[in-house]
Design a protein around this motif. Structure first.
Motif, PDB file in Angstrom:
ATOM      1  N   GLU A   1     -24.259  22.026   7.240  1.00  0.00           N
ATOM      2  CA  GLU A   1     -24.556  22.526   5.889  1.00  0.00           C
ATOM      3  C   GLU A   1     -23.302  22.635   5.022  1.00  0.00           C
ATOM      4  N   ILE A   2     -22.143  22.370   5.579  1.00  0.00           N
ATOM      5  CA  ILE A   2     -20.901  22.455   4.799  1.00  0.00           C
ATOM      6  C   ILE A   2     -20.901  21.333   3.762  1.00  0.00           C
ATOM      7  N   GLN A   3     -20.629  21.700   2.535  1.00  0.00           N
ATOM      8  CA  GLN A   3     -20.711  20.784   1.397  1.00  0.00           C
ATOM      9  C   GLN A   3     -19.369  20.113   1.092  1.00  0.00           C
ATOM     10  N   LYS A   4     -19.442  19.044   0.304  1.00  0.00           N
ATOM     11  CA  LYS A   4     -18.236  18.359  -0.158  1.00  0.00           C
ATOM     12  C   LYS A   4     -17.345  19.342  -0.907  1.00  0.00           C
ATOM     13  N   ASN A   5     -16.049  19.129  -0.789  1.00  0.00           N
ATOM     14  CA  ASN A   5     -15.013  19.909  -1.479  1.00  0.00           C
ATOM     15  C   ASN A   5     -14.971  21.380  -1.064  1.00  0.00           C
ATOM     16  N   SER A   6     -15.559  21.691   0.081  1.00  0.00           N
ATOM     17  CA  SER A   6     -15.520  23.067   0.574  1.00  0.00           C
ATOM     18  C   SER A   6     -14.137  23.411   1.099  1.00  0.00           C
ATOM     19  N   LYS A   7     -13.876  24.708   1.146  1.00  0.00           N
ATOM     20  CA  LYS A   7     -12.635  25.214   1.719  1.00  0.00           C
ATOM     21  C   LYS A   7     -12.914  25.692   3.142  1.00  0.00           C
ATOM     22  N   ILE A   8     -12.008  25.332   4.044  1.00  0.00           N
ATOM     23  CA  ILE A   8     -12.098  25.750   5.441  1.00  0.00           C
ATOM     24  C   ILE A   8     -10.782  26.431   5.795  1.00  0.00           C
ATOM     25  N   ALA A   9     -10.843  27.668   6.279  1.00  0.00           N
ATOM     26  CA  ALA A   9      -9.634  28.399   6.658  1.00  0.00           C
ATOM     27  C   ALA A   9      -9.260  28.059   8.099  1.00  0.00           C
ATOM     28  N   VAL A  10      -7.969  27.846   8.315  1.00  0.00           N
ATOM     29  CA  VAL A  10      -7.443  27.544   9.650  1.00  0.00           C
ATOM     30  C   VAL A  10      -6.151  28.322   9.858  1.00  0.00           C
ATOM     31  N   PRO A  11      -5.823  28.629  11.113  1.00  0.00           N
ATOM     32  CA  PRO A  11      -4.527  29.276  11.381  1.00  0.00           C
ATOM     33  C   PRO A  11      -3.387  28.327  11.004  1.00  0.00           C
ATOM     34  N   ASN A  12      -2.263  28.888  10.581  1.00  0.00           N
ATOM     35  CA  ASN A  12      -1.178  28.048  10.099  1.00  0.00           C
ATOM     36  C   ASN A  12      -0.060  27.789  11.103  1.00  0.00           C
ATOM     37  N   ASP A  13      -0.127  28.359  12.302  1.00  0.00           N
ATOM     38  CA  ASP A  13       0.919  28.075  13.288  1.00  0.00           C
ATOM     39  C   ASP A  13       0.576  26.779  14.015  1.00  0.00           C
ATOM     40  N   ALA A  14       1.588  26.091  14.519  1.00  0.00           N
ATOM     41  CA  ALA A  14       1.416  24.739  15.064  1.00  0.00           C
ATOM     42  C   ALA A  14       0.356  24.656  16.151  1.00  0.00           C
ATOM     43  N   THR A  15       0.381  25.548  17.116  1.00  0.00           N
ATOM     44  CA  THR A  15      -0.564  25.466  18.230  1.00  0.00           C
ATOM     45  C   THR A  15      -1.990  25.735  17.771  1.00  0.00           C
ATOM     46  N   ASN A  16      -2.221  26.837  17.093  1.00  0.00           N
ATOM     47  CA  ASN A  16      -3.577  27.193  16.687  1.00  0.00           C
ATOM     48  C   ASN A  16      -4.121  26.256  15.612  1.00  0.00           C
ATOM     49  N   GLU A  17      -3.266  25.793  14.710  1.00  0.00           N
ATOM     50  CA  GLU A  17      -3.740  24.860  13.697  1.00  0.00           C
ATOM     51  C   GLU A  17      -4.149  23.539  14.350  1.00  0.00           C
ATOM     52  N   GLY A  18      -3.371  23.089  15.327  1.00  0.00           N
ATOM     53  CA  GLY A  18      -3.726  21.867  16.039  1.00  0.00           C
ATOM     54  C   GLY A  18      -5.075  21.998  16.731  1.00  0.00           C
ATOM     55  N   ARG A  19      -5.287  23.127  17.383  1.00  0.00           N
ATOM     56  CA  ARG A  19      -6.578  23.369  18.032  1.00  0.00           C
ATOM     57  C   ARG A  19      -7.694  23.422  16.997  1.00  0.00           C
ATOM     58  N   ALA A  20      -7.456  24.092  15.882  1.00  0.00           N
ATOM     59  CA  ALA A  20      -8.475  24.185  14.834  1.00  0.00           C
ATOM     60  C   ALA A  20      -8.865  22.796  14.340  1.00  0.00           C
ATOM     61  N   LEU A  21      -7.881  21.925  14.187  1.00  0.00           N
ATOM     62  CA  LEU A  21      -8.174  20.564  13.742  1.00  0.00           C
ATOM     63  C   LEU A  21      -9.017  19.822  14.784  1.00  0.00           C
ATOM     64  N   LYS A  22      -8.709  20.018  16.066  1.00  0.00           N
ATOM     65  CA  LYS A  22      -9.504  19.389  17.128  1.00  0.00           C
ATOM     66  C   LYS A  22     -10.952  19.889  17.092  1.00  0.00           C
ATOM     67  N   ILE A  23     -11.141  21.159  16.783  1.00  0.00           N
ATOM     68  CA  ILE A  23     -12.491  21.729  16.713  1.00  0.00           C
ATOM     69  C   ILE A  23     -13.237  21.189  15.494  1.00  0.00           C
ATOM     70  N   LEU A  24     -12.532  21.078  14.369  1.00  0.00           N
ATOM     71  CA  LEU A  24     -13.162  20.487  13.181  1.00  0.00           C
ATOM     72  C   LEU A  24     -13.555  19.036  13.442  1.00  0.00           C
ATOM     73  N   GLU A  25     -12.730  18.335  14.221  1.00  0.00           N
ATOM     74  CA  GLU A  25     -13.075  16.953  14.581  1.00  0.00           C
ATOM     75  C   GLU A  25     -14.299  16.942  15.494  1.00  0.00           C
ATOM     76  N   ALA A  26     -14.318  17.803  16.493  1.00  0.00           N
ATOM     77  CA  ALA A  26     -15.461  17.873  17.406  1.00  0.00           C
ATOM     78  C   ALA A  26     -16.748  18.209  16.659  1.00  0.00           C
ATOM     79  N   ALA A  27     -16.624  18.984  15.603  1.00  0.00           N
ATOM     80  CA  ALA A  27     -17.788  19.364  14.794  1.00  0.00           C
ATOM     81  C   ALA A  27     -18.223  18.239  13.857  1.00  0.00           C
ATOM     82  N   GLY A  28     -17.456  17.158  13.822  1.00  0.00           N
ATOM     83  CA  GLY A  28     -17.816  16.019  12.988  1.00  0.00           C
ATOM     84  C   GLY A  28     -17.384  16.135  11.544  1.00  0.00           C
ATOM     85  N   LEU A  29     -16.498  17.072  11.236  1.00  0.00           N
ATOM     86  CA  LEU A  29     -16.086  17.291   9.848  1.00  0.00           C
ATOM     87  C   LEU A  29     -14.897  16.439   9.429  1.00  0.00           C
TER      88      LEU A  29
END
Length: 177
Positions: free
Chosen positions: A28-56
């Motif tokens: 249900e996430i729409q175009k141009n939405s904002k997604i908050a992620v942690p900004n430290d290298a380890t947690n941000e990297g994991r967050a990106l992997k999760i966003l990828e797994a979610a198909g975003l």
């Protein structure tokens, strides 16, 4: 002390799930939405992997389990990633479409990772074991029968049940059965 240490058993990963106050499914996430992620290298990297797994998003495979924002190769919804200290990501939920939140901060803020998330972390999203907590022993003792019994006792259905009930899904079994 100069010990050589060896992993003798996998335990769990601490989940990082996607949460939202605005949608009940990542689809249900729409175009141009904002997604908050942690900004430290380890947690941000994991967050990106999760966003990828979610198909975003899609990430450059060469980045492995520690991608950076510059490793995003596809962002079909033109999502804007809002970076914040991991402890503050939860506070951004009212202002973003979704947020990737570490389990400890989710629990601290009254979220139930197993029930309140709109997408859940899973050890299969990672190619390596960088995020898996482990049982370790001195390399010289890696075949110690007592340690093998400890690992076997830990890697049980009873422990999985504790993860699910006591820790509300914030820890996910990462051992192979």
């Amino acid at each position: 002390k100069g010990y050589k240490i060896t992993a003798v058993g996998d335990t769990f990963i601490s989940s990082m799930n996607i949460y939202s106050d605005k949608v009940s499914d990542v689809k249900e996430i729409q175009k141009n939405s904002k997604i908050a992620v942690p900004n430290d290298a380890t947690n941000e990297g994991r967050a990106l992997k999760i966003l990828e797994a979610a198909g975003l998003i899609k990430l450059n495979k060469a980045a492995g389990d520690s991608p950076e924002i510059s490793d995003i190769t596809e962002n079909p919804l033109n999502l804007e990633l809002v970076e914040a200290d991991a402890a503050n990501v939860y506070s951004l939920l009212p202002d973003v479409a979704a947020a990737v939140i570490n389990c400890n901060y989710a629990l601290d803020n009254g979220l139930n990772p197993a029930k309140d998330s709109i997408f859940q972390d899973n050890p299969s999203y990672y190619t390596g074991k960088n995020y898996i907590n482990l049982i370790a022993a001195r390399t010289a003792d890696k075949e110690n029968e007592t340690y093998k019994k400890i690992v076997k006792a830990y890697q049980s259905e009873a422990v999985k049940e504790v993860y699910a009930t006591t820790f509300k899904g914030s820890y996910i079994a990462a051992w192979k059965e």
